[in-house]
Design a protein around this motif. Sequence first.
Motif, short mmCIF file in Angstrom:
data_model
loop_
_atom_site.label_atom_id
_atom_site.label_comp_id
_atom_site.label_asym_id
_atom_site.label_seq_id
_atom_site.Cartn_x
_atom_site.Cartn_y
_atom_site.Cartn_z
N LEU A 28 0.96 -1.35 0.14
CA LEU A 28 0.19 0.07 0.03
C LEU A 28 0.71 1.23 0.33
O LEU A 28 0.72 2.07 -0.21
CB LEU A 28 -0.67 0.31 1.03
N VAL A 29 1.89 1.00 0.43
CA VAL A 29 2.74 2.38 1.13
C VAL A 29 3.73 2.40 -0.83
O VAL A 29 4.13 3.59 -1.22
CB VAL A 29 4.05 2.62 1.93
N MET A 30 3.81 1.60 -0.97
CA MET A 30 4.39 1.14 -2.57
C MET A 30 3.45 2.41 -3.91
O MET A 30 4.21 2.51 -4.26
CB MET A 30 4.79 0.40 -2.59
N LEU A 31 2.34 1.25 -3.70
CA LEU A 31 1.28 2.43 -4.32
C LEU A 31 1.07 4.09 -3.79
O LEU A 31 0.98 4.56 -5.42
CB LEU A 31 -0.12 1.74 -3.40
N MET A 32 1.45 4.47 -2.95
CA MET A 32 1.25 6.14 -2.48
C MET A 32 2.19 7.23 -3.13
O MET A 32 1.56 7.81 -4.02
CB MET A 32 1.90 6.51 -1.18
N THR A 33 3.23 6.14 -4.06
CA THR A 33 4.28 6.58 -4.99
C THR A 33 3.68 7.12 -6.17
O THR A 33 3.35 7.59 -7.01
CB THR A 33 5.67 6.18 -4.81
N ALA A 218 -5.30 11.57 -5.65
CA ALA A 218 -5.84 11.72 -3.92
C ALA A 218 -6.31 10.72 -3.42
O ALA A 218 -6.10 9.66 -2.52
CB ALA A 218 -6.85 13.43 -4.04
N ALA A 219 -7.22 9.84 -4.41
CA ALA A 219 -7.74 8.16 -3.62
C ALA A 219 -6.77 7.73 -4.03
O ALA A 219 -6.33 6.91 -2.60
CB ALA A 219 -8.65 8.19 -5.07
N LEU A 220 -5.76 7.27 -4.47
CA LEU A 220 -4.59 7.16 -4.65
C LEU A 220 -4.30 6.43 -2.60
O LEU A 220 -3.51 6.13 -2.10
CB LEU A 220 -3.82 6.55 -5.33
N LEU A 221 -3.64 7.76 -2.65
CA LEU A 221 -2.61 7.84 -1.33
C LEU A 221 -3.53 8.07 -0.40
O LEU A 221 -3.19 7.57 0.49
CB LEU A 221 -2.79 9.63 -1.70
#
Length: 447
Positions: A28-33, A218-221
């Motif tokens: 999930l944190v990887m997806l934030m980038t 923003a939604a992905l973050l």
Amino acid sequence: MAPAITLAAEAPTLSAANTGFMLICSALVMLMTPGLAFFYGGMVRVKSTLNMLMMSFISLGIVTVLWVLYGFSMAFGTDSGGLVGWNSDWVGLSGIGLTELWDGTTIPLFVFLVFQMMFAVLTPALISGALADRVKFTAWALFIALWATVVYFPVAHWVWGSGGWAFELGVIDFAGGTAVHINAGAAALGVILVIGKRIGFKKDPMRPHSLPLVMLGAALLWFGWFGFNAGSWLGNDDGVGALMFVNTQIATAAAVLGWLAYEKIRHGAFTTLGAASGAVAGLVAITPAGGAVTPLGAIAVGAVSGVLCAMAVGLKYKFGYDDSLDVIGVHLVGGVIGSLLVGLLASGKGQSDVEGLFYGGGLDQFWKQCAGVFGVLAYSLVVSAVLALVLDKAIGMRVSEDDEVAGIDRAEHAETAYDYSGAGGGAALSGAAPAPADRAESKKVDA
């Protein structure tokens, strides 16, 4: 006397449940980038879209490799003077056993290091939003490598590493208010003071080219931030991670409402850009505080950050610094707000028994939070400015004026984000100037 016998049950053992949970949180944190890349990419003009995406994506490559080679050792190795860590067994990750546990937890060391790796990747990517439209890609890549080495890795040790000065002082930073957001926001300010403003700043319209991309980002973050925050407790055994998960949602929602209310009063409209920015401001502010405050406290953190960050984004026009995508107004200011509010709103019923001023604990924790906030802010600001100055003198940080005006995507990547002609934006252009039809289309879109 016979030596004491330690029963196997007394030592931590690997938990498959916590290990699986942390691997999911790491993803999930990887997806934030990439989420950040979309968020920033939609906010720039069309001629800078690909460059903005790439400024985030390149961090996935550079920082991952540096983390393996020496970054993890610097951040979480044996302390040296409260400033940096080191463990030669972790260099290249060559001395780590498959089932070796991270100290005091039930998850493998490999899981902890990959979770923290994703934080290290995201943090320099946050800086990029302040530099949109004008930085050479090579200079940016070198900056990431240098900044991660001399700023992020040591600061992560200060805040989270055993023996780090902020950690030992008792500064509360659940998931990165100081180490990530203040660190990145202060760095952004340091760099833009060196490289200067975009051509046309405060004169030409520089509106977002794709608000749907901004909302998607923003939604992905927001989605990824649940892993970012709840995962930082490194397990699910005592409910603190669940509290953080709940508070993340609550504070973000309150910040959206706070930002939109301010926007309506100040500017007369509820904007999609405001809603997206408010969400990120709330996520930033609850990051250091969410394990220490109650759900009602999370509403306060979110509402205050939503309003104050909305006010802060306009400071660049007042003071004349060109923070392209409001990294300072959202991440620096939001990180400061969330970190300092710990000293006021910590309930003593979450991650620790520390109580803030409003819960009868006095100002002791508030002053500790101030030390962490302003120590990280000052160090990152100064060192980042020095790094930018050195790179600017050595290779030049900015693209040429012609390339900035024509579009940094073509100049730096030989591509365009959108193919209007049907010829394909991905074909190599070898630095050639755009055809007259392309220039006309670019002017029409940018306007």
